[in-house]
Design a protein around this motif. Structure first.
Motif, short mmCIF file in Angstrom:
data_model
loop_
_atom_site.label_atom_id
_atom_site.label_comp_id
_atom_site.label_asym_id
_atom_site.label_seq_id
_atom_site.Cartn_x
_atom_site.Cartn_y
_atom_site.Cartn_z
N GLU A 1 23.06 7.38 -9.35
CA GLU A 1 21.72 7.34 -9.95
C GLU A 1 21.54 8.62 -10.76
OE1 GLU A 1 17.36 7.83 -8.21
OE2 GLU A 1 18.25 5.92 -7.56
N THR A 2 21.82 8.55 -12.06
CA THR A 2 21.84 9.72 -12.90
C THR A 2 20.44 10.21 -13.27
OG1 THR A 2 23.92 8.90 -13.83
CG2 THR A 2 22.83 10.68 -15.03
N TYR A 3 19.56 9.26 -13.60
CA TYR A 3 18.19 9.63 -13.99
C TYR A 3 17.29 8.44 -13.71
CZ TYR A 3 14.84 12.57 -16.56
OH TYR A 3 13.80 13.40 -16.90
N LEU A 4 16.05 8.73 -13.39
CA LEU A 4 15.09 7.69 -13.03
C LEU A 4 13.77 7.92 -13.76
CD1 LEU A 4 14.35 6.37 -9.47
CD2 LEU A 4 12.47 7.23 -10.87
N VAL A 5 13.17 6.82 -14.23
CA VAL A 5 11.84 6.89 -14.84
C VAL A 5 10.96 5.81 -14.23
CG1 VAL A 5 10.53 6.42 -16.97
CG2 VAL A 5 12.52 7.94 -17.04
N GLY A 6 9.73 6.18 -13.88
CA GLY A 6 8.78 5.24 -13.30
C GLY A 6 7.64 4.95 -14.25
N THR A 7 7.10 3.72 -14.15
CA THR A 7 5.96 3.32 -14.97
C THR A 7 5.14 2.32 -14.17
OG1 THR A 7 5.29 2.54 -17.17
CG2 THR A 7 7.12 1.38 -16.10
N GLY A 8 4.11 1.78 -14.79
CA GLY A 8 3.34 0.71 -14.15
C GLY A 8 2.02 1.17 -13.57
N TYR A 9 1.32 0.20 -13.02
CA TYR A 9 -0.03 0.39 -12.48
C TYR A 9 -0.07 1.52 -11.45
CZ TYR A 9 -4.31 -0.87 -9.92
OH TYR A 9 -5.53 -0.85 -9.30
N VAL B 1 1.28 6.73 -10.89
CA VAL B 1 0.77 8.06 -10.51
C VAL B 1 0.95 8.32 -9.01
CG1 VAL B 1 -0.90 8.18 -12.38
CG2 VAL B 1 -1.57 7.16 -10.21
N THR B 2 1.22 7.26 -8.24
CA THR B 2 1.42 7.45 -6.79
C THR B 2 2.87 7.73 -6.46
OG1 THR B 2 1.86 5.11 -6.32
CG2 THR B 2 -0.45 5.80 -6.39
N SER C 1 0.85 -1.19 0.00
CA SER C 1 0.00 0.00 0.00
C SER C 1 0.88 1.24 0.00
CB SER C 1 -0.92 0.00 1.22
OG SER C 1 -0.16 -0.11 2.41
N ASN C 2 2.09 1.11 0.56
CA ASN C 2 3.06 2.20 0.54
C ASN C 2 3.93 2.04 -0.70
OD1 ASN C 2 5.20 3.97 0.94
ND2 ASN C 2 5.23 3.67 3.15
N TYR C 3 3.46 2.58 -1.82
CA TYR C 3 4.14 2.37 -3.10
C TYR C 3 5.54 3.01 -3.12
CZ TYR C 3 -0.01 0.43 -5.39
OH TYR C 3 -1.05 -0.35 -5.77
N ALA C 4 5.70 4.11 -2.44
CA ALA C 4 7.02 4.76 -2.43
C ALA C 4 8.06 3.83 -1.80
CB ALA C 4 6.94 6.07 -1.66
N THR C 5 7.66 3.11 -0.75
CA THR C 5 8.58 2.16 -0.12
C THR C 5 8.90 1.01 -1.06
OG1 THR C 5 7.83 2.69 2.11
CG2 THR C 5 8.90 0.57 1.82
N HIS D 1 9.44 12.39 -15.32
CA HIS D 1 10.06 11.12 -14.90
C HIS D 1 9.08 9.95 -14.94
CE1 HIS D 1 13.99 12.62 -13.44
NE2 HIS D 1 13.31 13.74 -13.19
N ILE D 2 7.96 10.12 -15.61
CA ILE D 2 6.95 9.06 -15.69
C ILE D 2 6.62 8.78 -17.16
CG2 ILE D 2 4.53 8.45 -15.19
CD1 ILE D 2 4.79 9.98 -12.57
N ARG D 3 6.56 7.48 -17.51
CA ARG D 3 6.16 7.04 -18.84
C ARG D 3 5.05 6.01 -18.72
NH1 ARG D 3 9.15 10.58 -19.46
NH2 ARG D 3 10.80 10.92 -20.99
N SER D 4 4.23 5.88 -19.75
CA SER D 4 3.13 4.92 -19.70
C SER D 4 3.65 3.49 -19.78
CB SER D 4 2.16 5.18 -20.85
OG SER D 4 2.67 4.65 -22.07
#
Length: 437
Positions: A229-237, A240-241, A35-39, A248-251
């Motif tokens: 850690e030069t650059y980071l991109v997040g994706t997935g279900y 958005v959290t 439930s804590n997606y950041a963790t 830094h977000i891609r579909s």
């Protein structure tokens, strides 16, 4: 060295991939989604960096004069002992948190006795821990919660009976503590854990170190290499959290398409069956998405559906595929609706249908649904790549191969052992491209 990280925050697991400037995968990491997606994102990233360290160790040792077989044996022992050190550290955190649950007015009269019982449970857990990470040891899961939970329940049963204490209180203390511990990444520095693990290897298996080579020194030098850690991109279900800015977000669609292209450059059609959705994706020769289709909001035919079936049958998710493979007469399943699946499953079992036939029919129904989604996206063209957690299910793969051949003829089907990381790989490449032209 500069690294680029991609994080795929799925509904059931969170994956991370670490790339270097040459597009080589340095490390991969996975953890339960919480439930804590950041963790979850932080833990998966840390796991990718740990795996990256082992990659650097391997490179450094293999370019030296060390014996190749000894290098592999040493690295295997180092990883097992690193995981043991990590497990014991989290176990200590869990024990402290469980004991803290007793320091309330509710448990005031039994706190001392329950504390002794908990101490005994954790003493037994620590005593058996080395066997869990011994050479050849088989674990159903590498996630701390799964390992600690299953063994805690075994020892809590025995200790409660021996100590004449309420079993329910021991389990209650665990249940209230494991979420807190799981949401706290292991404390302590990574380099310190590696040094402690290496000390254990040198103590237990000193023969793994070739006396003519300074393996400990090589490991120490490699620990000094910073993984920037030069650059980071997040994706997935759950993207958005994540606490990332928009750039830094891609579909998921873009990341899975690009990730599949990186694994198999000739790929033109991608099927991804994850925990929450199914995606049929068409890509061009550069990995750019040309068309796609997804399932609707219903989770039917996805990993969550299989998880629900596993719960209904009181089985582990990993057991479904092997049992379905034993079937020679798959049942004809009317619906893959999660709402009605339990009732239909119970009805079929009560009528005497074999579990393996029911499961084989369920797997076929899931893949039929996926083929329908692919057809709406443009059909299957050579080559075809199957990704996502369900791609590791042998019964699903069997049905996929049958249905692809029936509908599209002989098509090259790619299934990578690391297919669950496809989305994270694509995200990592987007991160690299944001910096390296």
């Amino acid at each position: 060295m500069r690294t680029f990280i991609g994080i795929d925050l799925g509904s059931t697991t969170t994956k991370a991939v670490l790339l270097d400037e040459n597009r080589d995968v340095i490390g991969r990491g996975i953890t339960n989604s919480r439930s804590n997606y950041a963790t979850a994102a932080r833990v998966a990233s840390e796991e990718a960096r740990i795996d990256g360290r082992f990659t650097l160790f391997r490179r450094a040792l293999e370019t030296g004069e060390a014996n190749g077989e000894l290098v592999q044996a040493f690295l295997g022992a180092l990883e097992r002992n690193f995981r043991l050190v990590q497990f014991l550290e989290q176990l200590g955190d869990l024990e402290e948190t469980c004991l803290g649950q007793l320091q309330t007015e509710r448990f005031a009269k039994v706190a001392d006795k329950m504390g002794e019982a908990l101490n005994e449970v954790f003493r037994r857990l620590r005593a058996e821990a080395p066997d869990l990470y011994a050479p050849g040891a088989v674990r159903k899961s590498d996630f701390f919660r799964d390992i600690a939970g299953s063994r805690f329940h075994v020892h809590a049963d025995a200790v409660a009976e021996e100590s004449n204490v309420p079993h329910e209180i021991l389990l209650n203390a665990y249940d209230k503590s494991i979420i807190d511990v799981e949401n706290r990444p292991p404390s302590g520095g990574m380099s310190d854990k590696f040094r402690r693990a290496m000390a254990r290897v040198l103590e237990i298996d000193p023969h793994l170190i070739d006396g003519s080579n300074n393996v400990p020194g090589t490991i120490e030098d490699t620990l000094g290499v910073e993984l920037e850690e030069t650059y980071l991109v997040g994706t997935g279900y759950g993207r958005v959290t994540l606490p990332f800015s928009k750039e830094h977000i891609r579909s998921e669609i873009l990341c899975h398409g690009l990730g599949a292209h990186m694994m198999y450059p000739n790929t033109r059609t991608v099927l991804d069956i994850g925990g929450q959705d199914t995606k049929g994706i068409q890509i061009d020769g550069s990995g750019i998405v040309a068309n796609f289709q997804m399932n609707d909001r219903c989770a039917a035919g996805c990993g969550r559906y299989l998880g629900y079936i596993a719960d209904e049958m009181n089985m582990g998710l990993h057991e479904l595929g092997p049992l379905a493979m034993k079937s020679n007469r798959p049942a004809r399943i009317n619906s893959t609706c999660t709402v009605f699946a339990g009732a239909e499953l119970r009805d079929r079992l009560s009528l005497g249908e074999k579990r393996e036939d029911i499961l084989a029919g369920l797997h076929r129904a899931i893949i039929l649904r996926a083929i329908s989604i692919i057809s709406r996206s443009g059909g299957v063209t050579d080559e075809f790549t199957f990704t996502g957690g369900v791609a590791k299910n042998e019964a699903a793969v069997r049905e996929l191969r049958k249905l692809i051949k029936e509908n599209y003829g002989d098509v090259t089907i790619n299934i990578n052992p690391d297919s669950i990381y496809t989305g994270a790989l694509g995200a990592a490449e987007f991160a690299r491209r944001a910096v390296v032209s």
